[in-house]
Design an enzyme around this catalytic site. Structure first.
Site, PDB file in Angstrom:
ATOM      1  N   CYS A 331       0.794  -1.234   0.000  1.00 28.03           N
ATOM      2  CA  CYS A 331       0.000   0.000   0.000  1.00 28.03           C
ATOM      3  C   CYS A 331       0.829   1.288   0.000  1.00 28.03           C
ATOM      4  O   CYS A 331       0.541   2.185  -0.797  1.00 28.03           O
ATOM      5  CB  CYS A 331      -0.964   0.008   1.169  1.00 28.03           C
ATOM      6  N   ARG A 360       7.166 -11.144   5.227  1.00 26.38           N
ATOM      7  CA  ARG A 360       6.647 -11.027   6.588  1.00 26.38           C
ATOM      8  C   ARG A 360       7.315 -12.093   7.435  1.00 26.38           C
ATOM      9  O   ARG A 360       7.281 -13.274   7.084  1.00 26.38           O
ATOM     10  CB  ARG A 360       5.126 -11.233   6.608  1.00 26.38           C
ATOM     11  N   GLN A 378       1.594 -11.057  -3.453  1.00 29.37           N
ATOM     12  CA  GLN A 378       0.195 -10.747  -3.213  1.00 29.37           C
ATOM     13  C   GLN A 378      -0.438 -10.258  -4.503  1.00 29.37           C
ATOM     14  O   GLN A 378       0.183  -9.467  -5.212  1.00 29.37           O
ATOM     15  CB  GLN A 378       0.141  -9.608  -2.200  1.00 29.37           C
ATOM     16  N   ASP A 380      -2.423  -7.870  -5.272  1.00 31.51           N
ATOM     17  CA  ASP A 380      -2.940  -6.688  -4.609  1.00 31.51           C
ATOM     18  C   ASP A 380      -3.580  -5.727  -5.609  1.00 31.51           C
ATOM     19  O   ASP A 380      -3.266  -5.771  -6.795  1.00 31.51           O
ATOM     20  CB  ASP A 380      -1.745  -5.971  -3.947  1.00 31.51           C
ATOM     21  N   HIS A 382      -5.298  -1.432  -5.365  1.00 33.21           N
ATOM     22  CA  HIS A 382      -5.871  -0.334  -4.599  1.00 33.21           C
ATOM     23  C   HIS A 382      -6.776   0.445  -5.526  1.00 33.21           C
ATOM     24  O   HIS A 382      -6.397   0.753  -6.652  1.00 33.21           O
ATOM     25  CB  HIS A 382      -4.765   0.543  -4.020  1.00 33.21           C
ATOM     26  N   LYS A 462     -14.509  -4.380   6.391  1.00 35.25           N
ATOM     27  CA  LYS A 462     -13.982  -5.239   5.321  1.00 35.25           C
ATOM     28  C   LYS A 462     -14.909  -6.409   5.000  1.00 35.25           C
ATOM     29  O   LYS A 462     -15.750  -6.785   5.805  1.00 35.25           O
ATOM     30  CB  LYS A 462     -12.596  -5.761   5.698  1.00 35.25           C
ATOM     31  N   HIS A 508      -8.462  -1.371  -0.425  1.00 34.33           N
ATOM     32  CA  HIS A 508      -7.440  -2.407  -0.636  1.00 34.33           C
ATOM     33  C   HIS A 508      -8.198  -3.666  -1.011  1.00 34.33           C
ATOM     34  O   HIS A 508      -9.214  -3.967  -0.384  1.00 34.33           O
ATOM     35  CB  HIS A 508      -6.668  -2.740   0.637  1.00 34.33           C
TER      36      HIS A 508
HETATM   37 ZN   LIG Z   1      -3.224  -2.168   0.530  1.00 33.73          ZN
END
Ligand SMILES: [Zn+2]
Ligand SMILES: [Zn+2]
Length: 638
Positions: A331, A360, A378, A380, A382, A462, A508
């Site tokens: 992000c 991580r 990921q 991902d 946005h 979420k 996200h």
């Molecule tokens: Zn994010």
């Protein structure tokens, strides 16, 4: 007299001192037979408990989830009695229920071995056959401490008990154990059981304390449910992606990088196929793609809040007298790209995707093949939009997510919505707008969902997507999170219709979550028998003998020209050995060719998991295979 309110709202009048069992008999003979325990005023109790004063009573039968726990814990007591009768020196420590079963921690110098399980079970069967009643005995804390003085484990348990009345449970007139209860009425009602394993465990998880023996068991209401459970475990073992990953040469791990996956050429073909498909769908849904750096200045992570909330799981490095962090999330990098120029409401919604490599630091104990790794990619994205656009954006993400899950052959999925937690940022008004937008989007799509009240992130509500695999195991894959925090932290703005600067809404979202984990799930879901479109090698041509090698090569060329992933086995092996090898590699199609096929320009097709074989023209085979790949067809037969 006491008024007893039943779950359907009806009321029974009973004399004070009536047992719950007697109440169940008043309600009906069938219920009394099925009864295992009860809930009185919300508290789980034994059927032998007496009612005094007005109460709400719910009889628990084997069908209830809570009943399983009562039954399993009762089974733990039966196991404890069995162990104590075999090893009189055994000291009982603590025996809770766990998912699918129970364990009991035992202090015993002699090791309990898997070869002992049979005789423990034998003893348990005797105790079950005797059908001894579970009898509850109560006393004051002081009396209980006096009774158990010298037993450091049970004394410790009493010290941790939250009630002043301490209870014991007896099996008939024999075995007795300190226990809060409740229990099934008698030892004959502990269900069908099996002892599963034994492992070392420190008392209170403290390595300075004595190592105890933790004996695990499972119990189910019927023999059939136990057998199904054991069969499921066997099946899961057979499908273990770590084993199949090695067997099919897809990926490996090395102590040089604990928790970091090495993806082999065949694994990489699956990876690239997933990525290509993923990119195609995102293109269709009007996403753009970016890539942001893996290593970013530490300062950025202070700004994003990760330093405060996530530091323990991050990797750091230093160079040029400055501190840097390896990104655990994409992000902040996405925010920096957003900030690199000005934005107008006219550009919204902006859908920016990133296949972001994140690190991580997970504890070494939780690592598990591709399911739990320390480095992963990921999928991902946005979305930056106005508050009015939230609902339609969520609808779009849901449609895209379902389309992707279906393409991979998952049909069983459900959604959970998590709402405002106690600790949160942002006004109640914006939370209402966002939460209602999520609810409206789900309503709009006529999707049923479960609400997890107060379980949202502190920065926004979420939606989570869960899929079930072929073994009915549930996996959380995708997520949609609204965020009111990060755009402000990074000072993101856009110029609105009225020419004023406003903060955009940031969404996200991830569909597959982690590519590594998703590929692991695919391998287990299909037991290594991947659909044709995902198979690293889709077709292999097998020459019956050396004489047919030329024709086999010709067929292979045709397959390659048609973009099929294929190879040719022209080795000296016998044809049956070639077939067995291809079978072991779980190839979708084998084309066996000999002089007969060469003469008629045909191939003899063997289909994975389909009996027999069929001879067809090369072009017919090609057309069929290409259509199945394009359709992502799960059925190989034609
Ligand atoms: Zn994010
Ligand atoms: Zn107990």
């Amino acid at each position: 007299m006491a008024k007893v309110t039943l779950p359907d709202g009806s009321i029974l009048e009973v004399a004070d001192g009536t047992t719950v069992k007697e109440i169940s008999e008043q309600i009906g003979e069938g219920l009394a037979r099925a009864a295992v325990a009860a809930k009185v005023n919300g508290q789980l109790i034994d059927l032998s408990t007496t009612i005094n004063g007005d109460s709400a009573v719910q009889i628990i039968t084997a069908k209830d989830e809570q009943c399983l726990k009562v039954m399993r814990h009762s089974c733990a007591h039966v196991m404890a009695e069995a162990i104590c009768s075999i090893w009189p020196d055994a000291k009982l420590v603590y025996g809770p229920t766990v998912e699918d079963g129970f364990y009991y921690d035992i202090d015993l110098d002699e090791p309990i071995r898997p070869s002992d399980f049979e005789r423990i079970e034998e003893k348990m069967r005797e105790i079950v056959a005797a059908d001894k009643p579970f009898i509850r005995k109560e006393m004051s804390r002081a009396d209980a401490l006096a009774k158990l003085s010298g037993d450091k484990y049970k004394t410790d348990n009493i010290k941790h008990a939250d009630s002043e009345i301490i209870s014991f449970y007896l099996h008939g007139d024999g075995f007795e154990d300190l226990c809060r209860g409740p229990h099934v009425p008698s030892t004959g009602k502990v269900g069908s059981f099996k002892i599963m394993s034994v492992a070392g465990a420190y008392w209170h998880g403290d390595p300075t304390q004595k190592m105890l023996q933790r004996v695990y068991g499972t119990a189910w209401p019927s023999k059939k449910e136990l057998d199904d459970y054991l069969k499921g475990l066997e099946e899961a073992k057979r499908r273990d992606h770590r084993v199949l990953g090695r067997q099919l040469d897809l990926f490996s791990f090395n102590k040089a990088g604990p928790g970091f996956a090495f993806i082999h050429p065949k694994g990489m073909i699956i990876w690239k196929t997933v990525v290509d498909y993923w990119r195609g769908v995102h293109n269709k849904y009007n996403y753009e793609e970016i890539q942001t750096p893996i290593i970013l200045n530490e300062e950025l992570w202070h700004k994003s809040g990760h330093w405060d909330n996530y530091k323990e799981n991050m990797y750091f490095t230093e160079f040029d007298n400055a501190s840097y962090a390896i990104k655990p999330m994409n992000c902040p990098g996405g925010c920096l790209i957003y900030k690199s120029r000005q934005h107008s409401y006219r550009e919204f919604p902006m859908r920016i995707a990133e296949l972001g490599l994140v690190h991580r630091h997970e504890a070494s104990g939780v690592m598990h093949g591709l399911f739990r790794v320390r480095q992963f990619t990921q999928d991902d994205a946005h979305i930056f939009c106005t508050p009015e656009q939230i609902e339609s954006e969520i609808v779009g993400v849901i449609e895209l997510t379902f389309e992707i899950y279906r393409a991979f052959g998952f049909k069983d999925f459900h959604i959970e919505l998590s709402t405002k937690p106690e600790k949160h940022i942002g006004s109640d008004e914006i939370w209402d707008i966002a939460t209602n937008a999520l609810k409206d989007a789900l309503k709009h799509k006529e999707i049923e969902y479960k609400i997890n009240e107060g379980d949202g992130a502190f920065y926004g509500p979420k939606i989570d997507f869960h899929i079930k695999d072929c073994l009915k195991r549930s996996w959380q894959l995708g997520t949609i999170q609204l965020d009111f925090s990060m755009p402000e932290r990074f000072g993101l703005v856009y110029t609105d219709k009225d020419n004023t600067e406003k903060t955009p809404v940031m969404i996200h979202r991830a569909v597959l979550g982690s590519f590594e984990r998703f590929i692991g799930i695919l391998i287990e879901h299909y037991g290594g028998n991947l659909p044709l479109w995902l198979s690293p090698e889709q077709v292999r041509v097998l020459a019956i003998s050396e004489k047919s090698n030329d024709y086999a090569g010709l067929v292979q060329d045709k397959l390659k020209d048609a973009q099929l992933r294929c190879s040719c086995d022209c080795s000296d092996e016998k044809i049956n050995a070639k077939i067995a090898k291809a079978h072991g590699e779980k190839l979708p199609f084998m084309l066996v060719v000999g002089p007969k096929e060469a003469q008629s320009s045909t191939v003899n097709v063997r289909i994975r998991a389909v009996r027999g074989n069929k001879t067809v023209g090369i072009d017919e085979f090609l057309k069929m295979a290409k259509r199945k790949i394009a359709d992502k067809d799960l059925d190989l037969d034609f």
